[in-house]
Design an enzyme around this catalytic site. Structure first.
Site, PDB file in Angstrom:
ATOM      1  N   GLY A  13       0.866  -1.250   0.074  1.00 49.72           N
ATOM      2  CA  GLY A  13      -0.166   0.011  -0.072  1.00 49.72           C
ATOM      3  C   GLY A  13       0.726   1.434   0.121  1.00 49.72           C
ATOM      4  NE  ARG A  14      -2.859   6.022  -0.688  1.00 50.36           N
ATOM      5  CZ  ARG A  14      -3.956   5.199  -0.919  1.00 50.36           C
ATOM      6  NH1 ARG A  14      -4.287   4.734  -2.166  1.00 50.36           N
ATOM      7  NH2 ARG A  14      -4.854   5.205  -0.179  1.00 50.36           N
ATOM      8  NE  ARG A  37      -6.261  -5.736  -0.362  1.00 56.28           N
ATOM      9  CZ  ARG A  37      -7.142  -4.783  -1.024  1.00 56.28           C
ATOM     10  NH1 ARG A  37      -7.652  -5.148  -2.289  1.00 56.28           N
ATOM     11  NH2 ARG A  37      -7.784  -3.712  -0.555  1.00 56.28           N
ATOM     12  CB  THR A  84      -8.209   5.408  11.905  1.00 52.13           C
ATOM     13  OG1 THR A  84      -8.469   5.470  10.236  1.00 52.13           O
ATOM     14  CG2 THR A  84      -6.790   6.130  11.860  1.00 52.13           C
ATOM     15  N   PRO A 110      -3.100   6.999  16.205  1.00 56.10           N
ATOM     16  CG  PRO A 110      -4.654   7.946  17.358  1.00 56.10           C
ATOM     17  CD  PRO A 110      -3.342   7.198  17.611  1.00 56.10           C
ATOM     18  CG  PHE A 112       3.035   6.283  12.882  1.00 52.57           C
ATOM     19  CD1 PHE A 112       3.551   5.801  14.224  1.00 52.57           C
ATOM     20  CD2 PHE A 112       2.085   5.601  12.135  1.00 52.57           C
ATOM     21  CE1 PHE A 112       3.155   4.412  14.452  1.00 52.57           C
ATOM     22  CE2 PHE A 112       1.530   4.567  12.649  1.00 52.57           C
ATOM     23  CZ  PHE A 112       2.184   3.680  13.838  1.00 52.57           C
ATOM     24  CG  HIS A 139      -7.168  12.910   5.771  1.00 49.00           C
ATOM     25  ND1 HIS A 139      -7.837  13.593   6.879  1.00 49.00           N
ATOM     26  CD2 HIS A 139      -5.964  12.229   6.260  1.00 49.00           C
ATOM     27  CE1 HIS A 139      -6.758  13.495   7.939  1.00 49.00           C
ATOM     28  NE2 HIS A 139      -5.995  12.633   7.549  1.00 49.00           N
ATOM     29  CE  LYS A 143      -8.660   9.583   7.272  1.00 43.58           C
ATOM     30  NZ  LYS A 143      -7.797   8.287   7.762  1.00 43.58           N
ATOM     31  N   GLY A 149      -8.970   9.208  12.373  1.00 41.99           N
ATOM     32  CA  GLY A 149      -8.388   8.802  13.787  1.00 41.99           C
ATOM     33  C   GLY A 149      -7.926   9.825  14.416  1.00 41.99           C
ATOM     34  CB  THR A 150      -5.213  12.691  13.233  1.00 45.46           C
ATOM     35  OG1 THR A 150      -4.235  11.499  12.747  1.00 45.46           O
ATOM     36  CG2 THR A 150      -4.767  13.709  13.788  1.00 45.46           C
TER      37      THR A 150
END
EC number: 1.17.1.8
Length: 254
Positions: A13-14, A37, A84, A110, A112, A139, A143, A149-150
């Site tokens: 993933g990114r 996956r 999140t 939430p 980093f 965002h 998303k 979550g932040t």
């Protein structure tokens, strides 16, 4: 522990691909495996069922992360979670699992980015001084969850700061809002989510008094901004048994 053996689930993933590069370059960390996956999490065990890694970094999706964490804890693998969507109930399930594996640690963050963690910490300190407080989180449109979550973590911190200062509800004369224009309410704090092409991860925390406004803003323009926090968490989680929520708890912010 001299060298920490680490793996990333969600490695293609990114965020995951950046985390793989960061862990490969980090001193004292041996990157062992990237799980996608197409792979099985069971690949983190050897042919004898023994763990091949010390720390698993989970950068998957909300629907998968809880089961990944519970599996890792069952096998005595520490976990750093950058996903999140966690609830009180799901965190309680992790805490219960950790009671059966008392030497294992889980860090759920939430955000980093160091600046985002500082913004949340400063917001809690500022909350007691201001009559009004609201959050705008912005965002990229890929998303999957809202609010972020932040933003939830920030709103909870602001609410704690307001409660400690004895502040009640912020003034708001709105009586009719059929379209939800006033945003979500997290512990009484309005949170507004923006999803816009070209953005990465951004947060504005707005405070207001009569004649004054105070704004705290943090911008992550590239996912590389999250990597120092991920590497720090991998190093810290091996010596931090139990559940830790929030990067602020492993930074010396006092």
């Amino acid at each position: 522990m001299s060298t920490i053996r680490a793996a990333v689930i969600g490695a293609n993933g990114r965020m995951g691909s950046e985390a793989v590069r960061a862990l490969e370059e980090a001193d004292g960390i041996e990157f062992v495996a990237g799980i996608t996956r197409e792979d099985s999490i069971e690949d983190l065990l050897d042919e004898n069922g023994q763990k091949r890694v010390d720390v698993l970094v989970d950068l998957t999706v909300p629907d998968a992360t809880k089961q990944n964490v519970l599996w890792a804890v069952e096998h005595g693998i520490h976990v750093v979670v950058g996903v999140t969507g966690w609830t009180d109930e799901s965190r309680a399930d992790v805490t219960a699992a950790l009671e059966k594996s008392p030497g294992t640690g889980v860090i759920i963050a939430p955000n980093f980015a160091i600046g985002a963690v500082l913004a949340m910490t400063f917001a809690q300190k500022a909350a007691r001084f201001y009559e009004s407080a609201e959050i705008i989180e912005l965002h990229h449109p890929n998303k999957v969850d809202a609010p972020s979550g932040t933003a939830i973590h920030t709103a909870e911190a602001i609410a704690r700061g307001r409660e400690a200062a004895g502040r009640g509800q912020a003034p708001d004369a709105t009586e009719k809002d059929p379209h939800g224009a006033r945003g979500a309410r997290i512990d009484g704090i309005p949170v507004h989510a923006v999803r816009l092409r070209g953005l990465t991860a951004h947060e504005e925390i707005l405070f207001g008094n009569t004649g004054e406004q105070f704004t705290i803003r943090h911008d992550s323009f590239d996912r590389i901004s999250f990597m120092p926090g991920i590497v720090l968490s991998v190093r810290e989680v091996v010596d931090r048994p139990g559940l830790t929520v929030g990067l602020e708890n492993i930074l010396d912010l006092d």
